[in-house]
Design a protein around this motif. Structure first.
Motif, PDB file in Angstrom:
ATOM      1  N   SER A  19      62.437  19.609  59.189  1.00 32.88           N
ATOM      2  CA  SER A  19      63.402  18.505  59.224  1.00 32.88           C
ATOM      3  C   SER A  19      63.077  17.530  60.364  1.00 32.88           C
ATOM      4  CB  SER A  19      64.842  19.034  59.219  1.00 32.88           C
ATOM      5  OG  SER A  19      65.396  18.953  60.456  1.00 32.88           O
ATOM      6  N   THR A  32      60.211  15.476  59.062  1.00 35.53           N
ATOM      7  CA  THR A  32      60.688  14.522  58.051  1.00 35.53           C
ATOM      8  C   THR A  32      61.356  13.343  58.737  1.00 35.53           C
ATOM      9  OG1 THR A  32      61.092  16.417  56.652  1.00 35.53           O
ATOM     10  CG2 THR A  32      62.054  14.352  55.916  1.00 35.53           C
ATOM     11  N   GLU A  33      62.171  13.660  59.744  1.00 33.05           N
ATOM     12  CA  GLU A  33      62.877  12.603  60.461  1.00 33.05           C
ATOM     13  C   GLU A  33      61.865  11.655  61.126  1.00 33.05           C
ATOM     14  OE1 GLU A  33      65.735  11.376  60.568  1.00 33.05           O
ATOM     15  OE2 GLU A  33      65.403  10.034  62.275  1.00 33.05           O
ATOM     16  N   GLN A  48      60.303   9.548  58.537  1.00 29.53           N
ATOM     17  CA  GLN A  48      61.226   8.493  58.090  1.00 29.53           C
ATOM     18  C   GLN A  48      61.315   7.369  59.122  1.00 29.53           C
ATOM     19  OE1 GLN A  48      64.757  10.682  57.249  1.00 29.53           O
ATOM     20  NE2 GLN A  48      64.055  11.285  55.221  1.00 29.53           N
ATOM     21  N   ILE A  57      64.460   2.652  50.969  1.00 22.33           N
ATOM     22  CA  ILE A  57      64.464   4.115  50.837  1.00 22.33           C
ATOM     23  C   ILE A  57      64.538   4.764  52.212  1.00 22.33           C
ATOM     24  CG2 ILE A  57      63.033   6.101  50.179  1.00 22.33           C
ATOM     25  CD1 ILE A  57      62.028   4.410  47.831  1.00 22.33           C
ATOM     26  N   ALA A  58      63.723   4.253  53.150  1.00 20.22           N
ATOM     27  CA  ALA A  58      63.718   4.836  54.499  1.00 20.22           C
ATOM     28  C   ALA A  58      65.097   4.693  55.134  1.00 20.22           C
ATOM     29  CB  ALA A  58      62.665   4.152  55.353  1.00 20.22           C
ATOM     30  N   ASN A  96      67.506   7.185  53.499  1.00 22.68           N
ATOM     31  CA  ASN A  96      67.277   8.553  53.965  1.00 22.68           C
ATOM     32  C   ASN A  96      67.797   8.743  55.377  1.00 22.68           C
ATOM     33  OD1 ASN A  96      66.090   9.303  51.626  1.00 22.68           O
ATOM     34  ND2 ASN A  96      64.021   8.884  52.307  1.00 22.68           N
ATOM     35  N   HIS A 115      71.557   9.463  55.374  1.00 22.07           N
ATOM     36  CA  HIS A 115      71.918  10.308  54.246  1.00 22.07           C
ATOM     37  C   HIS A 115      73.297  10.935  54.363  1.00 22.07           C
ATOM     38  CE1 HIS A 115      70.125  11.130  50.600  1.00 22.07           C
ATOM     39  NE2 HIS A 115      70.216  12.436  50.678  1.00 22.07           N
ATOM     40  N   ASP A 159      68.921   7.749  44.177  1.00 19.82           N
ATOM     41  CA  ASP A 159      69.221   8.238  45.536  1.00 19.82           C
ATOM     42  C   ASP A 159      70.616   7.808  45.979  1.00 19.82           C
ATOM     43  OD1 ASP A 159      66.788   9.383  45.793  1.00 19.82           O
ATOM     44  OD2 ASP A 159      65.954   7.940  47.211  1.00 19.82           O
ATOM     45  N   ALA A 196      73.821  10.158  46.687  1.00 21.98           N
ATOM     46  CA  ALA A 196      74.455  10.163  48.020  1.00 21.98           C
ATOM     47  C   ALA A 196      75.952   9.907  47.893  1.00 21.98           C
ATOM     48  CB  ALA A 196      73.811   9.122  48.915  1.00 21.98           C
TER      49      ALA A 196
END
Ligand code: ADP
Length: 410
Positions: free
Chosen positions: A158, A161-162, A165, A222-223, A226, A229, A360, A364
């Protein structure tokens, strides 16, 4: 259950006495069976002490009730530390599990050797009981180690991923400015006038840059999605307000393609994450405009909405070219397009991200999106969003305006 047999007591005592030698044996077996380097497995003395301690406690737990090992916090802490160490050493989960399997094997082999040494062997039932207690203890410890290992692993994923992003957000943001400058420069070149051959090259460059701009905007959307989120911000306002804001941003494109965006004067009031709904409608409207059927004299995309006690239903229907049946199942996937480049009349530019953004956003908002389409007739998207009533904030927010943070994305 407490193992009260003489054999159980004997093994418990022997495990306690031989814990150092058994740890060394386990270590040798590890080096034989796994592609590991000793100094990489246990780089410090404290940790090197852990395995003998685990074995000693397995022995001790056999003199106690069956759940004793699972309640022994100090031994569980050691097992967790081993999980953390193996994670830090980038061991695989498979390897960690194999290590415990090997430990179990070493201990059972030890029991067999002890039985063979006895002149008066114990009954089979006593042996089975002892072996099953050893397996149980090893299982508890391996589970604890694996839990620690997996939880750190998940945390690392995670974090990565962060970071990824953050990088995407930053990179897409940074790309926009030079791309804008290139677009501007191309416009200037065109105005200055260039030869026919150069015009053709200019067309190609302009199309490519427009493609990059669209891609960048969508990746940025998208970024951003995310990155937020977990923060669904709900406001209460008429659906039409959000839809009109999305339509306003597409006015020029709609005019160019001769598409009428129809939004009723009166629409139901909804409690919704305005930023995400606006981005959703922006993508749906822009697709209806892009995939309009230019052979039809009247071209439109029409929004309607209704609510009941549990859900809000938003329908976006157009009379465009429709979606080929073969493509319907994949259009919500990233970078997937239903109409390919050269297909007249659908040779429309795109990057295959708009509907994945819609999906997405809707997820959400804890809703879902459905699609129906008939080629040559048109396409209908239905958004089903749960009704969210926040009575404390409802009145204060009903007058607020939609957020426009995503207005440049289409
Ligand atoms: P893009 O439009 O960039 O290709 P999208 O993810 O927005 O990507 O859409 C995926 C595909 O779904 C499109 O390539 C197109 O084939 C199809 N599609 C989406 N909306 C419509 C629509 N309103 N009418 C016809 N086809 C559509």
């Amino acid at each position: 259950m407490i193992i009260s047999t003489a054999f159980g007591d004997l093994i418990a005592g022997r495990l306690h006495a031989e814990h150092e030698a058994l740890a060394a044996r386990w270590f040798e077996r590890l080096l034989d069976l796994l592609p590991v380097e000793a100094r990489h497995v246990f780089p410090s003395h404290t940790l090197l002490d852990h395995v003998p301690a685990l074995i000693r406690d397995i022995g001790d737990s056999m003199r106690q009730a069956e759940g004793a090992i699972a309640a022994n916090t100090s031994i569980l802490d050691k097992a967790r530390e081993l999980g953390a160490l193996r994670h830090q050493q980038r061991a695989s989960l498979h390897q960690v599990l194999r290590e415990y399997q090997i430990l179990g094997g070493v201990l059972v082999q030890f029991v067999v050797e002890e039985v063979e040494r006895l002149t008066d062997p114990p009954p089979a039932s006593a042996c089975v009981l002892v072996v099953s207690r050893i397996h149980h203890a090893v299982d508890v410890l391996s589970q604890t180690t694996v839990e620690a290992f997996v939880s750190l692993y998940t945390q690392t994923i995670s974090d990565q991923t962060e970071r990824l992003q953050q990088f995407t957000r930053m990179a897409t943001h940074e790309w926009r400015q030079p791309l804008g400058a290139v677009q501007f420069g191309l416009g200037v070149l065109r105005q200055l006038g260039v030869s026919d051959r150069a015009t053709r090259s200019l067309d190609v460059v302009e199309r490519s840059v427009a493609h990059l701009v669209e891609l960048t905007r969508k990746l940025e959307a998208i970024a951003r999605l995310n990155g937020t989120h977990d923060s669904v911000v709900s406001q209460t306002l008429p659906l039409g307000n959000v839809a009109r804001e999305a339509a306003r941003q597409l006015r020029d494109l709609a005019e160019l393609r001769g598409v009428d965006i129809r939004i009723p004067e009166v629409t139901p009031e909804i409690s919704v994450d305005v930023g995400r709904l606006e981005l959703t409608l922006l993508n749906l409207f822009s697709n209806s405009i892009k995939y309009a059927d230019l052979s039809k004299p009247e071209r439109f995309v029409e929004l309607t909405g209704s609510t009941d006690a549990t859900a809000c239903r938003i329908v976006v229907r157009d009379n465009g070219i429709g979606i080929p049946e073969r493509a319907i199942g994949t259009i919500f996937e990233r970078f997937t397009r239903g109409h390919v480049g050269g297909d007249a009349p659908s040779a429309v530019g795109g990057v295959g991200l708009g509907l994945s953004i819609v999906d997405d956003c809707v997820r959400a908002m804890r809703g879902r999106v459905e699609v129906e389409s008939v080629e040559g007739e048109g396409t209908t998207f239905v958004l089903i969003l749960p009704v969210f009533v926040d009575s404390g904030r409802r009145e204060a927010e009903s007058t607020s305006k939609p957020q426009n943070e995503n207005r440049e994305d289409s």
